[in-house]
Scaffold this motif. Structure first.
Motif, PDB file in Angstrom:
ATOM      1  N   VAL A  31      22.546   0.927 -16.144  1.00  0.00           N
ATOM      2  CA  VAL A  31      21.104   0.791 -15.912  1.00  0.00           C
ATOM      3  C   VAL A  31      20.545  -0.418 -16.659  1.00  0.00           C
ATOM      4  CG1 VAL A  31      18.853   1.915 -16.141  1.00  0.00           C
ATOM      5  CG2 VAL A  31      20.825   3.222 -15.319  1.00  0.00           C
ATOM      6  N   ILE A  89      23.005  -2.312  -5.962  1.00  0.00           N
ATOM      7  CA  ILE A  89      22.391  -1.319  -6.837  1.00  0.00           C
ATOM      8  C   ILE A  89      23.358  -0.138  -6.897  1.00  0.00           C
ATOM      9  CG2 ILE A  89      20.444   0.263  -7.145  1.00  0.00           C
ATOM     10  CD1 ILE A  89      19.611  -2.648  -7.419  1.00  0.00           C
ATOM     11  N   ASP A 148      10.853  -0.998 -12.191  1.00  0.00           N
ATOM     12  CA  ASP A 148      11.687  -1.984 -12.900  1.00  0.00           C
ATOM     13  C   ASP A 148      11.875  -3.245 -12.059  1.00  0.00           C
ATOM     14  OD1 ASP A 148      12.034  -0.377 -15.116  1.00  0.00           O
ATOM     15  OD2 ASP A 148      14.076   0.238 -14.600  1.00  0.00           O
ATOM     16  N   ARG A 183      19.565  -4.135 -14.923  1.00  0.00           N
ATOM     17  CA  ARG A 183      18.267  -4.809 -15.107  1.00  0.00           C
ATOM     18  C   ARG A 183      18.474  -6.261 -15.537  1.00  0.00           C
ATOM     19  NH1 ARG A 183      16.490  -0.214 -18.471  1.00  0.00           N
ATOM     20  NH2 ARG A 183      15.656   1.303 -17.018  1.00  0.00           N
ATOM     21  N   THR A 189      12.314   6.196  -1.845  1.00  0.00           N
ATOM     22  CA  THR A 189      12.584   5.053  -2.718  1.00  0.00           C
ATOM     23  C   THR A 189      12.768   3.785  -1.902  1.00  0.00           C
ATOM     24  OG1 THR A 189      13.594   6.504  -4.373  1.00  0.00           O
ATOM     25  CG2 THR A 189      14.118   4.155  -4.517  1.00  0.00           C
ATOM     26  N   GLN A 209      21.829   3.527 -11.094  1.00  0.00           N
ATOM     27  CA  GLN A 209      20.566   2.795 -11.078  1.00  0.00           C
ATOM     28  C   GLN A 209      19.601   3.405 -10.067  1.00  0.00           C
ATOM     29  OE1 GLN A 209      22.775  -1.042 -10.517  1.00  0.00           O
ATOM     30  NE2 GLN A 209      20.970  -1.829 -11.559  1.00  0.00           N
ATOM     31  N   PHE A 210      20.127   3.723  -8.884  1.00  0.00           N
ATOM     32  CA  PHE A 210      19.276   4.214  -7.807  1.00  0.00           C
ATOM     33  C   PHE A 210      18.634   5.554  -8.147  1.00  0.00           C
ATOM     34  CE2 PHE A 210      18.321   6.013  -3.598  1.00  0.00           C
ATOM     35  CZ  PHE A 210      17.582   4.970  -3.069  1.00  0.00           C
ATOM     36  N   LEU A 214      13.170   2.957 -10.985  1.00  0.00           N
ATOM     37  CA  LEU A 214      13.855   1.828 -10.356  1.00  0.00           C
ATOM     38  C   LEU A 214      12.889   0.863  -9.680  1.00  0.00           C
ATOM     39  CD1 LEU A 214      16.488   0.396  -9.349  1.00  0.00           C
ATOM     40  CD2 LEU A 214      16.243   1.798  -7.294  1.00  0.00           C
ATOM     41  N   GLN A 269      17.540   6.504 -10.989  1.00  0.00           N
ATOM     42  CA  GLN A 269      16.533   6.367 -12.042  1.00  0.00           C
ATOM     43  C   GLN A 269      15.135   6.401 -11.431  1.00  0.00           C
ATOM     44  OE1 GLN A 269      17.321   6.181 -15.463  1.00  0.00           O
ATOM     45  NE2 GLN A 269      19.270   6.735 -14.537  1.00  0.00           N
TER      46      GLN A 269
END
Length: 173
Positions: free
Chosen positions: A12, A43, A56, A16, A90, A47-48, A53, A50
């Protein structure tokens, strides 16, 4: 290394940093035919999942000054499987920012065709396993033609992975 970063959760913050650096660098890529190239970034599943996301990514775009329309996030089918409804939300939020979404390794999963209908996808990345046998393997040719037809009819861009020969490129065209 990626598997270890995934398992430990370090993917994660690492993701970033990679996205921010990629956006900074891609801002300087020269335009071709008046169009700046897209930056495509994978990704991971971790990460997805989170909750922050989208925020971020929006913050990274604001910080780097990178245009959202030049960013495409790439996800594999397995990233989307745990909660298809949440995944759709998302992806819609990312698209609302102007970011495009690619489904990577298309055609090798269990329910890939369902995603065309249920998820806001802009790009299908045709898996290299279907490109490798072109132009001689009739099964690969039929699969590529079928997926290409679906993409054209639904307005989805298609990208072929693993094109290594002129004969493969010609067959894909």
């Amino acid at each position: 290394f990626i598997d270890i970063a995934e398992a430990s959760g370090l993917i994660v913050p690492f993701g970033r940093c990679v996205l921010a650096e990629a956006c900074r660098e891609a801002r300087h890529w020269p335009a071709r035919d008046g169009r700046a190239p897209k930056l495509r970034v994978n990704i991971s599943a971790r990460q997805f999942e989170q909750t922050g996301l989208v925020e971020d990514i929006a913050a990274i775009l604001a910080e780097t000054g990178f245009q959202p329309g030049r960013l495409c996030v790439e996800l594999t089918e397995t990233v989307l499987l745990p909660d298809i409804g949440l995944a759709a939300q998302t992806l819609s939020r990312l698209r609302d920012l102007g970011i495009s979404v690619a489904l990577d390794d298309f055609g090798v999963g269990y329910s890939s065709l369902a995603y065309l209908k249920r998820l806001p996808i802009d790009v299908l990345k045709l898996d290299r396993s279907f490109v490798a046998g072109l132009p001689h393997d009739p099964y690969d040719m039929a699969i590529v033609q079928a997926i290409s037809g679906l993409a054209v009819k639904t307005g989805i861009e298609i990208v072929a992975e693993g094109v290594e020969t002129q004969a493969q490129a010609d067959a894909l065209r």
